[in-house]
Design a protein around this motif. Structure first.
Motif, short mmCIF file in Angstrom:
data_model
loop_
_atom_site.label_atom_id
_atom_site.label_comp_id
_atom_site.label_asym_id
_atom_site.label_seq_id
_atom_site.Cartn_x
_atom_site.Cartn_y
_atom_site.Cartn_z
N LYS A 25 0.80 -1.23 0.00
CA LYS A 25 0.00 0.00 0.00
C LYS A 25 0.84 1.28 0.00
O LYS A 25 0.42 2.30 -0.52
N GLY A 26 2.03 1.24 0.57
CA GLY A 26 2.86 2.43 0.66
C GLY A 26 3.42 2.91 -0.67
O GLY A 26 3.82 4.06 -0.81
N PHE A 27 3.45 2.05 -1.69
CA PHE A 27 4.01 2.41 -2.99
C PHE A 27 2.95 2.97 -3.94
O PHE A 27 3.28 3.73 -4.85
N LYS A 28 1.71 2.60 -3.76
CA LYS A 28 0.64 2.99 -4.69
C LYS A 28 0.52 4.52 -4.76
O LYS A 28 0.46 5.20 -3.76
N GLY A 29 0.54 5.03 -5.99
CA GLY A 29 0.37 6.45 -6.22
C GLY A 29 1.65 7.26 -6.25
O GLY A 29 1.61 8.45 -6.57
N LEU A 30 2.78 6.66 -5.96
CA LEU A 30 4.05 7.40 -5.99
C LEU A 30 4.36 7.83 -7.42
O LEU A 30 4.16 7.07 -8.37
N LYS A 31 4.85 9.06 -7.59
CA LYS A 31 5.21 9.58 -8.90
C LYS A 31 6.59 10.20 -8.84
O LYS A 31 6.98 10.76 -7.81
N GLY A 32 7.29 10.10 -9.94
CA GLY A 32 8.61 10.71 -10.00
C GLY A 32 9.34 10.30 -11.26
O GLY A 32 8.73 9.95 -12.27
N LYS A 33 10.68 10.34 -11.17
CA LYS A 33 11.53 10.01 -12.31
C LYS A 33 12.43 8.84 -11.94
O LYS A 33 12.98 8.80 -10.84
N VAL A 34 12.57 7.89 -12.86
CA VAL A 34 13.46 6.74 -12.64
C VAL A 34 14.89 7.24 -12.69
O VAL A 34 15.32 7.82 -13.69
N ILE A 35 15.63 7.00 -11.60
CA ILE A 35 17.03 7.44 -11.58
C ILE A 35 18.02 6.28 -11.56
O ILE A 35 19.21 6.48 -11.79
N ASP A 36 17.52 5.07 -11.29
CA ASP A 36 18.38 3.90 -11.32
C ASP A 36 17.52 2.66 -11.45
O ASP A 36 16.34 2.66 -11.07
N GLU A 37 18.10 1.61 -12.00
CA GLU A 37 17.39 0.35 -12.17
C GLU A 37 18.33 -0.80 -11.87
O GLU A 37 19.48 -0.79 -12.31
N THR A 38 17.85 -1.76 -11.10
CA THR A 38 18.60 -2.98 -10.85
C THR A 38 17.77 -4.15 -11.35
O THR A 38 16.70 -3.96 -11.93
N LYS A 39 18.24 -5.35 -11.09
CA LYS A 39 17.56 -6.55 -11.53
C LYS A 39 16.12 -6.61 -11.00
O LYS A 39 15.20 -6.97 -11.73
N ASN A 40 15.91 -6.23 -9.74
CA ASN A 40 14.61 -6.39 -9.12
C ASN A 40 13.93 -5.10 -8.68
O ASN A 40 12.83 -5.14 -8.14
N THR A 41 14.58 -3.95 -8.87
CA THR A 41 14.03 -2.71 -8.34
C THR A 41 14.16 -1.53 -9.31
O THR A 41 14.99 -1.56 -10.21
N LEU A 42 13.32 -0.54 -9.07
CA LEU A 42 13.47 0.77 -9.71
C LEU A 42 13.69 1.79 -8.60
O LEU A 42 12.97 1.77 -7.60
N LYS A 43 14.67 2.65 -8.76
CA LYS A 43 14.89 3.74 -7.81
C LYS A 43 14.27 4.98 -8.42
O LYS A 43 14.62 5.38 -9.53
N ILE A 44 13.33 5.56 -7.68
CA ILE A 44 12.55 6.68 -8.19
C ILE A 44 12.82 7.92 -7.35
O ILE A 44 12.78 7.85 -6.12
N GLU A 45 13.10 9.02 -8.03
CA GLU A 45 13.22 10.31 -7.34
C GLU A 45 11.84 10.94 -7.36
O GLU A 45 11.30 11.25 -8.42
N LEU A 46 11.25 11.09 -6.17
CA LEU A 46 9.90 11.64 -6.06
C LEU A 46 9.91 13.13 -6.33
O LEU A 46 10.96 13.77 -6.39
N GLU A 47 8.71 13.70 -6.48
CA GLU A 47 8.59 15.12 -6.80
C GLU A 47 9.15 16.01 -5.69
O GLU A 47 9.55 17.14 -5.94
N ASP A 48 9.17 15.51 -4.44
CA ASP A 48 9.74 16.30 -3.33
C ASP A 48 11.23 16.01 -3.14
O ASP A 48 11.80 16.31 -2.11
N GLU A 49 11.87 15.41 -4.15
CA GLU A 49 13.29 15.10 -4.22
C GLU A 49 13.75 13.99 -3.29
O GLU A 49 14.94 13.75 -3.15
N LYS A 50 12.82 13.28 -2.64
CA LYS A 50 13.18 12.08 -1.90
C LYS A 50 13.40 10.96 -2.91
O LYS A 50 12.84 10.97 -4.01
N GLU A 51 14.19 9.97 -2.51
CA GLU A 51 14.43 8.81 -3.36
C GLU A 51 13.84 7.59 -2.67
O GLU A 51 13.96 7.43 -1.46
N ILE A 52 13.18 6.75 -3.47
CA ILE A 52 12.57 5.54 -2.93
C ILE A 52 12.85 4.39 -3.88
O ILE A 52 12.91 4.58 -5.09
#
Length: 93
Positions: A25-52
């Protein structure tokens, strides 16, 4: 040029993304830009400049292509290293 038909074979880094659905539930609705990709994950920079870091296998993503089109992709389809995904054959979706 990235199109909805060949997005699987392109680099996802730099594309705008939204987590449309997620079993976590914590991921649903997150928006941003993909800044990194690994085998199993996407690292997203959110609009407030946090990274998740979002696991690919628990989410459905909406990617915004450079021409403005929105493409929905199940994260399980893009599992694997980016360089290996380029070589993989995909069934028509």
């Amino acid at each position: 040029m990235i199109t909805p038909r060949n997005i699987f074979r392109h680099e996802l880094i730099g594309l705008k993304v939204k987590v449309a659905e997620s079993s976590h539930k914590g991921f649903k609705g997150l928006k941003g830009k993909v800044i990194d990709e690994t085998k199993n994950t996407l690292k997203i920079e959110l609009e407030d400049e946090k990274e998740i870091i979002v696991p690919k296998n628990v989410a459905i993503f909406h990617f915004k292509l450079p021409d403005g089109q929105i493409v929905e992709i199940d994260g399980r389809i893009i599992l694997g290293r980016p360089e290996e995904r380029i070589k993989r054959k995909f069934k028509k979706i």
